[in-house]
Design an enzyme around this catalytic site. Structure first.
Site, short mmCIF file in Angstrom:
data_model
loop_
_atom_site.label_atom_id
_atom_site.label_comp_id
_atom_site.label_asym_id
_atom_site.label_seq_id
_atom_site.Cartn_x
_atom_site.Cartn_y
_atom_site.Cartn_z
N ILE A 12 12.07 1.52 -9.09
CA ILE A 12 11.50 0.27 -9.63
C ILE A 12 11.48 0.31 -11.16
O ILE A 12 11.79 -0.68 -11.82
CB ILE A 12 10.08 0.02 -9.07
CG1 ILE A 12 10.10 0.06 -7.53
CG2 ILE A 12 9.55 -1.33 -9.55
CD1 ILE A 12 8.73 -0.02 -6.88
N GLU A 83 5.03 10.45 -7.68
CA GLU A 83 5.72 10.89 -6.47
C GLU A 83 5.49 9.77 -5.48
O GLU A 83 4.34 9.34 -5.29
CB GLU A 83 5.14 12.21 -5.97
CG GLU A 83 5.43 13.41 -6.85
CD GLU A 83 6.90 13.79 -6.87
OE1 GLU A 83 7.62 13.45 -5.90
OE2 GLU A 83 7.35 14.42 -7.85
N THR A 133 0.19 0.32 -5.08
CA THR A 133 0.85 -0.01 -3.82
C THR A 133 -0.14 -0.64 -2.84
O THR A 133 -1.36 -0.42 -2.95
CB THR A 133 1.45 1.28 -3.20
OG1 THR A 133 1.77 1.04 -1.85
CG2 THR A 133 0.46 2.44 -3.23
N ASP A 134 0.38 -1.36 -1.86
CA ASP A 134 -0.48 -1.90 -0.80
C ASP A 134 -0.97 -0.80 0.15
O ASP A 134 -1.91 -1.00 0.91
CB ASP A 134 0.24 -3.01 0.00
CG ASP A 134 1.54 -2.56 0.66
OD1 ASP A 134 1.95 -1.39 0.49
OD2 ASP A 134 2.15 -3.39 1.37
N GLU A 135 -0.33 0.39 0.08
CA GLU A 135 -0.64 1.44 1.06
C GLU A 135 -2.07 1.98 0.89
O GLU A 135 -2.61 2.59 1.80
CB GLU A 135 0.39 2.57 0.98
CG GLU A 135 1.79 2.03 1.20
CD GLU A 135 2.84 3.08 1.53
OE1 GLU A 135 2.49 4.16 2.02
OE2 GLU A 135 4.03 2.78 1.30
N TYR A 159 0.21 10.56 0.10
CA TYR A 159 0.72 9.65 -0.94
C TYR A 159 -0.28 8.54 -1.24
O TYR A 159 -0.68 8.34 -2.40
CB TYR A 159 2.07 9.05 -0.51
CG TYR A 159 2.47 7.83 -1.32
CD1 TYR A 159 2.77 7.92 -2.67
CD2 TYR A 159 2.54 6.56 -0.72
CE1 TYR A 159 3.12 6.80 -3.42
CE2 TYR A 159 2.89 5.44 -1.45
CZ TYR A 159 3.18 5.55 -2.81
OH TYR A 159 3.52 4.44 -3.53
N LYS A 163 -2.48 7.70 -4.67
CA LYS A 163 -2.40 6.42 -5.41
C LYS A 163 -3.79 5.79 -5.47
O LYS A 163 -4.18 5.22 -6.49
CB LYS A 163 -1.40 5.47 -4.75
CG LYS A 163 0.05 5.87 -4.86
CD LYS A 163 0.58 5.91 -6.29
CE LYS A 163 0.71 4.55 -6.91
NZ LYS A 163 1.41 4.61 -8.23
N ARG A 223 6.26 -3.78 7.87
CA ARG A 223 6.13 -3.71 6.42
C ARG A 223 6.44 -5.10 5.86
O ARG A 223 7.09 -5.92 6.51
CB ARG A 223 7.11 -2.67 5.82
CG ARG A 223 6.87 -1.23 6.30
CD ARG A 223 5.56 -0.70 5.77
NE ARG A 223 5.29 0.69 6.10
CZ ARG A 223 4.55 1.08 7.14
NH1 ARG A 223 4.05 0.19 7.99
NH2 ARG A 223 4.30 2.37 7.34
N ASP A 289 7.81 10.20 15.70
CA ASP A 289 7.09 9.35 14.75
C ASP A 289 6.54 10.16 13.58
O ASP A 289 6.33 11.37 13.69
CB ASP A 289 5.93 8.63 15.47
CG ASP A 289 5.59 7.31 14.81
OD1 ASP A 289 6.14 7.01 13.72
OD2 ASP A 289 4.77 6.56 15.38
#
Ligand code: NAD
Ligand code: TYD
Length: 352
Positions: A12, A83, A133-135, A159, A163, A223, A289
Site C-alpha cells: 500500500i 508486519e 486495519t479493520d481487523e 497481527y 495493530k 472479507r 483452516d
C-alpha cells in the site's frame, strides 16, 4: 513542503507514494526497512525524481527518525510500516510486536518531540496519520451490522492485536500530549504490487504456475475488498480534511467470501490467459483452516463518505480486472519477489 512516509516500499505504501507524486509536487521522504515485503522495484518509476528520497531504516531507530524529522521538517507523517501478514504472525509474533508496537511507539515519541519544537502555525498544521486495519475490531457474525468507528476492539490474531496496540498508543499520544493524529481503519486491499503471500496475488500466481489454489477451511469467510488506489485516495482526503483525533473506517461495501474471490480470479484468468489444461478452478484445493480464523469483516464507510465526500472509484469488477491484468503484464516483478525466502515461506505454510 514534505511528508514522511513509513513503509513506502510495501504494497500500500508504494501505491500511496506513486499516487501522491502523480497528483502533486510535495516531496516524500520514504523510510522503509526493506523487509521481505518491501521492494524498491515498486518505486522504479521514481528513479531520478528529486521529489522522492528513499531511506532504508527501521521506524524503531530513534536517532535515524529524529535526524530525518530535523533535516526534512515534514508537515505530516503517514505511517504504513508494519508486519502485515496474519499467517506469519501466527508462526512468529515477535517481529509484529517489535515493529507494530515498539516501532510505532518510537515513531510517536520522535513525532512528539519534533512537533513540540515547531512554532504555533506549524504545530497546528502538523499531522500524524496512522494507517490501521479493520481487523482490530475482530470477527462479525453473518448477520451483524458492519464495523462503525465505535465498534469495540476485539483483536483475535497476533497481527491484529499488535495493530490494536498501536492504535491505542496513537490515541493516547493525542489525548495525553495533544499530538494531532488521524487514524484510518481500512478493509482488505488488493491491486498492483501486492505480495503473493496474500490471498488474491497468491491465487493469480499459483494458477498461472498450475499449482493448487489453497482455500482455508470451507472458504466461506467474508472479507470486504477495496482496490488499493481507493485506499490511497481515502488517506489523502483524511490527511487533508479529517478532524484531528478522529478515526475513519475505509471500505468499498464489497463483501465477498473467499470462495467467490477465488472463482472470480479464475474466471478472469480463463478469459485473459486460458490454460490448455482446462479451467483454473480445477486447481482449487481446500486446506487446513487458519487457527483462530476470523469469519467475517465488513466496513461501514458512512462517516468518511458523509464528512469528507470520499467514494471509491473502482467497483470490485473493475478493480479485480485491473489487478489480474497487472499481474499478467508484470511476470518479471512476480519472478523477482519469488526469492528463496518466498519459497521457504510457501513450503512452511502449505507443505511441500
Ligand atoms: P506490506 O507488508 O506490504 O508492507 C509493509 C512495509 O513496511 C514493507 O515495505 C516493509 O519493508 C516495511 N517495514 C516493515 N517493518 C518495518 C520497520 N520496522 N521499519 C520500517 N519499515 C518497515 O504491508 P501493506 O499491506 O502495504 O500494509 C501497509 C499498512 O496498511 C500496514 O500498517 C497494515 O497494517 C495496513 N493495512 C493493510 C491492509 C491490507 O489489506 N494489506 C488493510 C488495512 C490496513
Ligand atoms: P489474507 O490475504 O491473508 O488477508 P487477511 O488475513 O488479512 O484478511 O487472507 C484473506 C482471506 O483469505 C482470509 O480469510 C484467509 C484466506 N486465505 C485462504 O483461504 N488461503 C490462502 O492461501 C490465504 C493466504 C488466505
Amino acid at each position: 513542503m514534505t511528508i514522511l512516509v513509513t513503509g513506502g516500499a510495501g504494497f500500500i505504501g508504494s501505491n500511496f507514494v506513486l499516487d501522491w507524486l502523480a497528483g502533486c509536487d510535495e516531496a516524500v521522504v520514504n523510510l522503509d526497512a526493506l523487509t521481505y515485503a518491501g521492494n524498491l522495484r515498486n518505486l522504479a518509476s521514481l528513479q531520478g525524481d528529486a521529489r522522492h528520497r528513499f531511506v532504508q531504516g527501521h521506524i524503531g531507530d530513534r536517532a535515524l527518525v529524529d535526524s530525518l524529522l530535523a533535516r526534512h521538517q515534514p508537515r505530516a507523517i503517514v505511517h504504513f510500516a508494519a508486519e502485515s501478514h496474519v499467517d506469519r504472525s501466527i508462526h512468529g509474533p515477535g517481529e509484529f510486536m517489535k515493529t507494530n508496537v515498539e516501532g510505532s511507539f518510537t515513531l510517536l515519541e520522535a513525532a512528539r518531540a519534533h512537533w513540540g519544537s515547531l512554532d504555533d502555525a506549524a504545530k497546528a498544521a502538523f499531522r500524524f496519520h496512522h494507517v490501521s486495519t479493520d481487523e482490530v475490531y475482530g470477527s462479525l457474525a453473518a448477520d451483524a451490522p458492519a464495523f462503525t468507528e465505535t465498534h469495540p476492539y476485539h483483536p483475535n490474531s497476533p497481527y491484529s492485536a499488535s495493530k490494536a496496540a498501536s492504535d491505542h498508543l496513537v490515541r493516547a499520544w493525542h489525548h495525553t500530549y495533544g499530538l494531532p493524529v488521524l487514524t484510518t481503519h481500512c478493509s482488505n486491499n488488493y491491486g498492483p504490487f501486492h505480495f503473493p503471500e496474500k490471498l488474491i496475488p497468491l491465487i493469480i500466481v499459483n494458477a498461472l504456475a498450475g499449482k493448487p489454489l489453497p482455500l482455508y477451511g470451507d472458504g466461506l469467510q467474508v472479507r470486504d475488498w477495496l482496490f488499493v488506489a481507493d485506499h490511497c485516495s481515502a488517506i489523502r482526503e483524511v490527511l487533508a480534511r479529517g478532524r484531528v483525533g478522529e478515526t475513519y473506517n475505509v471500505g468499498g461495501w464489497n463483501e465477498k467470501t473467499n470462495k467467490e474471490i477465488v472463482h472470480a480470479v479464475c474466471a478472469l484468468l480463463d478469459e485473459l490467459r486460458p490454460s490448455a489444461a482446462g479451467p483454473y478452478a480445477r486447481l482449487i484445493t481446500h486446506v487446513k483452516d487458519r487457527p483462530g480464523h476470523d469469519r467475517r469483516y465488513a466496513i461501514d464507510a458512512r462517516k468518511i463518505e458523509g464528512e469528507l465526500g470520499w467514494r471509491p472509484a473502482e467497483t470490485f469488477d473493475t478493480g479485480i480486472r485491473k489487478t489480474v491484468q497487472w499481474y499478467l503484464e508484470h511476470a518479471d516483478w512476480v519472478a523477482d519477489v519469488q526469492s528463496g525466502g518466498y519459497r521457504e515461506w510457501v513450503n512452511r505454510q502449505y507443505g511441500a
